[in-house]
Write a protein that holds these residues in place. Structure first.
Motif, PDB file in Angstrom:
ATOM      1  N   LEU A 101     -58.911  -3.781  -6.621  1.00  0.00           N
ATOM      2  CA  LEU A 101     -58.935  -5.771  -6.546  1.00  0.00           C
ATOM      3  C   LEU A 101     -59.595  -6.317  -7.766  1.00  0.00           C
ATOM      4  O   LEU A 101     -60.722  -5.756  -7.324  1.00  0.00           O
ATOM      5  CB  LEU A 101     -58.951  -6.033  -5.385  1.00  0.00           C
ATOM      6  CG  LEU A 101     -57.930  -5.233  -3.914  1.00  0.00           C
ATOM      7  CD1 LEU A 101     -59.146  -6.344  -2.826  1.00  0.00           C
ATOM      8  CD2 LEU A 101     -57.032  -5.568  -3.906  1.00  0.00           C
ATOM      9  N   THR A 102     -58.809  -6.523  -8.495  1.00  0.00           N
ATOM     10  CA  THR A 102     -59.866  -6.796 -10.161  1.00  0.00           C
ATOM     11  C   THR A 102     -59.666  -8.265 -10.008  1.00  0.00           C
ATOM     12  O   THR A 102     -60.061  -9.801  -9.394  1.00  0.00           O
ATOM     13  CB  THR A 102     -59.241  -6.265 -11.624  1.00  0.00           C
ATOM     14  OG1 THR A 102     -57.890  -7.922 -11.309  1.00  0.00           O
ATOM     15  CG2 THR A 102     -57.745  -5.062 -11.529  1.00  0.00           C
ATOM     16  N   ASP A 103     -61.409  -8.497 -10.680  1.00  0.00           N
ATOM     17  CA  ASP A 103     -62.088  -9.653 -10.457  1.00  0.00           C
ATOM     18  C   ASP A 103     -62.372 -10.005 -12.371  1.00  0.00           C
ATOM     19  O   ASP A 103     -62.094 -11.052 -12.908  1.00  0.00           O
ATOM     20  CB  ASP A 103     -63.292  -9.969 -10.405  1.00  0.00           C
ATOM     21  CG  ASP A 103     -64.434  -8.998 -10.666  1.00  0.00           C
ATOM     22  OD1 ASP A 103     -63.700  -8.183 -11.942  1.00  0.00           O
ATOM     23  OD2 ASP A 103     -65.397  -7.793 -10.584  1.00  0.00           O
ATOM     24  N   ASP A 104     -61.384  -9.466 -13.236  1.00  0.00           N
ATOM     25  CA  ASP A 104     -60.721  -9.754 -14.468  1.00  0.00           C
ATOM     26  C   ASP A 104     -59.488  -9.692 -14.341  1.00  0.00           C
ATOM     27  O   ASP A 104     -58.581 -10.059 -13.425  1.00  0.00           O
ATOM     28  CB  ASP A 104     -61.289  -9.018 -15.284  1.00  0.00           C
ATOM     29  CG  ASP A 104     -61.086  -7.581 -15.583  1.00  0.00           C
ATOM     30  OD1 ASP A 104     -60.125  -7.199 -13.913  1.00  0.00           O
ATOM     31  OD2 ASP A 104     -61.319  -6.478 -15.777  1.00  0.00           O
ATOM     32  N   ASP A 105     -59.070  -9.679 -15.885  1.00  0.00           N
ATOM     33  CA  ASP A 105     -57.138  -9.558 -16.226  1.00  0.00           C
ATOM     34  C   ASP A 105     -56.720  -8.303 -15.537  1.00  0.00           C
ATOM     35  O   ASP A 105     -56.900  -7.448 -16.319  1.00  0.00           O
ATOM     36  CB  ASP A 105     -57.442  -9.500 -17.402  1.00  0.00           C
ATOM     37  CG  ASP A 105     -56.106  -9.729 -18.208  1.00  0.00           C
ATOM     38  OD1 ASP A 105     -55.423  -9.432 -17.217  1.00  0.00           O
ATOM     39  OD2 ASP A 105     -55.776  -9.844 -19.482  1.00  0.00           O
ATOM     40  N   PRO A 106     -56.095  -8.485 -14.973  1.00  0.00           N
ATOM     41  CA  PRO A 106     -55.470  -7.090 -14.021  1.00  0.00           C
ATOM     42  C   PRO A 106     -54.771  -6.722 -14.940  1.00  0.00           C
ATOM     43  O   PRO A 106     -54.281  -5.016 -15.269  1.00  0.00           O
ATOM     44  CB  PRO A 106     -54.282  -7.546 -13.436  1.00  0.00           C
ATOM     45  CG  PRO A 106     -53.953  -9.561 -13.264  1.00  0.00           C
ATOM     46  CD  PRO A 106     -55.544  -9.336 -14.000  1.00  0.00           C
ATOM     47  N   ALA A 107     -53.964  -7.339 -16.306  1.00  0.00           N
ATOM     48  CA  ALA A 107     -53.302  -6.349 -17.242  1.00  0.00           C
ATOM     49  C   ALA A 107     -54.391  -5.763 -18.573  1.00  0.00           C
ATOM     50  O   ALA A 107     -54.021  -5.355 -19.171  1.00  0.00           O
ATOM     51  CB  ALA A 107     -53.070  -7.679 -18.059  1.00  0.00           C
ATOM     52  N   ASP A 108     -55.632  -5.676 -17.922  1.00  0.00           N
ATOM     53  CA  ASP A 108     -56.195  -5.150 -19.005  1.00  0.00           C
ATOM     54  C   ASP A 108     -56.400  -3.580 -18.178  1.00  0.00           C
ATOM     55  O   ASP A 108     -57.320  -2.954 -17.312  1.00  0.00           O
ATOM     56  CB  ASP A 108     -57.618  -5.714 -18.755  1.00  0.00           C
ATOM     57  CG  ASP A 108     -58.702  -4.511 -19.486  1.00  0.00           C
ATOM     58  OD1 ASP A 108     -58.355  -4.060 -20.620  1.00  0.00           O
ATOM     59  OD2 ASP A 108     -59.670  -5.312 -19.540  1.00  0.00           O
ATOM     60  N   THR A 109     -55.167  -2.804 -18.978  1.00  0.00           N
ATOM     61  CA  THR A 109     -55.689  -1.050 -18.357  1.00  0.00           C
ATOM     62  C   THR A 109     -56.014  -0.237 -19.573  1.00  0.00           C
ATOM     63  O   THR A 109     -55.388   0.461 -19.421  1.00  0.00           O
ATOM     64  CB  THR A 109     -53.700  -1.022 -18.700  1.00  0.00           C
ATOM     65  OG1 THR A 109     -53.386  -1.393 -19.755  1.00  0.00           O
ATOM     66  CG2 THR A 109     -52.817  -1.892 -17.268  1.00  0.00           C
ATOM     67  N   GLY A 110     -56.533  -0.262 -20.873  1.00  0.00           N
ATOM     68  CA  GLY A 110     -57.368  -0.204 -21.220  1.00  0.00           C
ATOM     69  C   GLY A 110     -58.768   0.903 -21.312  1.00  0.00           C
ATOM     70  O   GLY A 110     -59.205   1.205 -19.821  1.00  0.00           O
ATOM     71  N   THR A 111     -59.431   1.641 -22.111  1.00  0.00           N
ATOM     72  CA  THR A 111     -60.080   2.058 -21.159  1.00  0.00           C
ATOM     73  C   THR A 111     -61.792   1.649 -22.017  1.00  0.00           C
ATOM     74  O   THR A 111     -61.661   0.660 -22.643  1.00  0.00           O
ATOM     75  CB  THR A 111     -60.026   3.882 -22.389  1.00  0.00           C
ATOM     76  OG1 THR A 111     -60.605   3.347 -23.350  1.00  0.00           O
ATOM     77  CG2 THR A 111     -58.861   4.363 -21.754  1.00  0.00           C
ATOM     78  N   GLU A 112     -62.527   2.201 -21.608  1.00  0.00           N
ATOM     79  CA  GLU A 112     -64.143   1.444 -22.197  1.00  0.00           C
ATOM     80  C   GLU A 112     -64.667   2.751 -22.076  1.00  0.00           C
ATOM     81  O   GLU A 112     -64.758   3.977 -21.560  1.00  0.00           O
ATOM     82  CB  GLU A 112     -65.193   0.965 -20.417  1.00  0.00           C
ATOM     83  CG  GLU A 112     -65.463   1.680 -19.946  1.00  0.00           C
ATOM     84  CD  GLU A 112     -66.132   0.716 -18.536  1.00  0.00           C
ATOM     85  OE1 GLU A 112     -66.083  -0.513 -18.573  1.00  0.00           O
ATOM     86  OE2 GLU A 112     -66.675   1.265 -17.725  1.00  0.00           O
TER      87      GLU A 112
END
Length: 542
Positions: free
Chosen positions: A409-420
């Motif tokens: 359950l995200t609290d930011d952009d759910p389309a952000d599927t990148g790495t960090e």
């Protein structure tokens, strides 16, 4: 009951695993460790004698640690250095076309994870996994092949042929296909793959010989050989025993085949690579294999789930294949166990494809990039261009990945599927829960050490109500949920927890059994128990 000679196994199991590679054996061990009734069948007589996938990254060692297996896996000691070198050359003595050196100093291993990188080859890790799986109660049948299977709404019915030559019926709730690159289960399901596919045919040769200074224990080196007469890779497996591996390419289109690699032919190839014409190597084993890069279009078809090389196959560059196989197995194990014991709904298994297939896409792409970079004619980087080291890329893929599914359950952009960058973790849902050094009862431990068995709720110093909420919801939902609070049962001497997890003093972070952040609250809601109940029922598809 099924009787195969001296072995008797149940003909009704919860999970049937096909294949005893890294994914299959790890899956059997992880499932059995969670109390799941599991049967594994493997057509070979035993585990692989070839090292193939060598080395375990820190994420893999964390997962093995959750299952109590990591302590048996050889690993780098803190401060152990020397580096790992990848050398592209014409032969072992030279000339060198290109060289890469990875810093292997583990003195700062605690920055990213409490787990040190493992050093085991597949020939070492598979027996460890097998032993743990059997000790935990899994049934493992070698010399046993899957003949056919069919599934219905309630389970899978498989026909297996044992060492006695007879065919027997096994009924399972789910089937895990870990039967390799040329998976018969995947083909039977009609699942296609995408990617470049076959990249070359090879034969691996394990041999013993004293190579003197050509094989130095001070600097582990993978030699990528691009000679006029030989193309392949060379690595020393065991310096003390003088055991090495040479993998060379052959071309079927010109009439070449594995049958050409007789003992004398193998010895001659070794002499060419070493430039030691008088060398008399002792050939221990020869095995053909195909280098490929491909990802299955689906990782789940009904009650059948693909894992390891059956789900994706990647070139050996970067060492991603074996590590990803263990990751597949762990993801499947905790989700299957939750569905089977009723703490999660069947739809939780849909998140396996949603989470693991993007990982497969990324690691195959990175391995293909490394293959291209390790050729004599590879393009040099543009002068002045910003460069990301292979080591940083690997860290982001293995420790900085993000899952996006209904189980997060995200609290930011759910389309952000990148790495960090794992050196700068955000604590956002979907990412691996950050490693923070804490103290409990005066003893130092990592936040990662708290994970693995069930869900964990980590609350800030003003989040005492979260702990009572965790106890209430654990009892109501019948699941394992451990609540901890900074300043109560845990001390944060470096004041790093809140910033790394991205919450306020009254906030909390919910961690899944795989050490991934499932959800977080930056502050305290009016009714934390009600909030937590809604979050967990959504995550577990209840």
């Amino acid at each position: 009951m099924i009787n195969f000679g001296e072995l008797t196994v149940r003909d009704r199991v919860s999970v049937l695993v096909v294949g005893a590679g890294l994914a299959g054996l790890a899956g059997a061990a992880f499932l059995a460790g969670r109390g799941v009734d599991v049967l594994l069948v493997e057509r070979r007589s035993g585990t692989s004698p070839f090292p193939r996938a060598v080395g375990q990254n820190q994420r893999t060692m964390e997962l093995l640690g959750f299952a109590g297996i990591a302590e048996d896996v050889p690993a780098l000691a803190p401060g152990q250095g020397g580096g790992f070198r990848v050398r592209v050359a014409g032969s072992l003595p030279g000339p060198t076309f290109h060289e890469e050196v990875t810093d292997a100093d583990t003195s700062d291993v605690g920055v990213l994870s409490p787990a040190a990188p493992g050093t085991a080859g597949q020939d070492v890790l598979e027996p460890i996994l097998r032993r743990h799986a059997e000790t935990l109660g899994a049934e493992l049948l070698f010399d046993t092949e899957l003949v056919s299977f069919e599934q219905d709404e309630h389970g899978v019915t498989a026909q297996v042929r044992g060492r006695d030559g007879r065919t027997h019926r096994v009924r399972a709730d789910y089937l895990v296909a870990a039967d390799g690159h040329r998976s018969g289960v995947r083909d039977a399901l009609g699942v296609e793959r995408h990617g470049p596919g076959g990249l070359g045919h090879n034969v691996s040769i394990i041999f013993d010989a004293d190579l003197g200074a050509l094989s130095s224990p001070d600097r582990p080196t993978l030699h990528v050989i691009h000679g006029e007469q030989v193309k392949g890779v060379f690595i020393t497996i065991d310096h003390a025993a003088g055991r090495h591996l040479l993998s060379v390419a052959y071309e079927p289109s010109t009439g070449q085949s594995p049958a050409d690699f007789t003992t004398e032919r193998c010895a001659e190839l070794i002499r060419l690579v070493t430039e030691m014409p008088e060398l008399r190597p002792e050939i221990q084993a020869v095995q053909p294999w195909e280098m490929a890069g491909a990802v299955a279009d689906r990782f789940r078809v009904g009650r059948v789930l693909l894992a390891g090389d059956a789900a994706k196959v990647t070139p050996p560059s970067g060492g991603f294949g074996g590590n990803t196989a263990v990751g597949d197995a762990y993801d499947l194990a905790w989700k299957l166990a939750a569905v089977l014991d009723g703490t999660a709904g069947p739809a939780l298994l849909d998140t396996y494809d949603a989470e693991r297939r993007p990982i497969a896409e990324r690691v195959v792409a990175e391995a293909l990039r490394l293959v291209a970079a390790r050729t004599p004619g590879a393009d040099a980087p543009e002068p002045g261009a910003e460069q990301v080291s292979d080591q940083q890329r690997a860290a982001e893929l293995t420790l900085g990945f993000r899952y996006c599914s209904s189980s997060v359950l995200t609290d930011d952009d759910p389309a952000d599927t990148g790495t960090e960058d794992p050196y700068r973790p955000s604590g956002r849902p979907g990412f691996r829960a950050p490693h923070v050094w804490l103290h409990r009862d005066g003893e130092k431990l990592s936040s990662v050490d708290l994970f693995g068995r069930g869900f964990v709720l980590l609350a800030g110093p003003d989040g005492g109500r979260w702990r009572s909420a965790a106890d209430e919801i654990a009892a109501r939902l019948g699941l394992i949920l451990h609540g901890h609070q900074i300043g109560a049962d845990l001390a944060d001497p470096d004041d790093a927890f809140l910033s790394r997890y991205g919450i306020g003093p009254a906030g909390a972070s919910l961690i899944r059994p795989d050490g991934v952040v499932a959800w977080r609250a930056t502050d305290m809601p009016d009714d934390p128990a009600r909030t937590l109940h809604a979050v967990l029922t959504a995550i577990l598809a209840r």
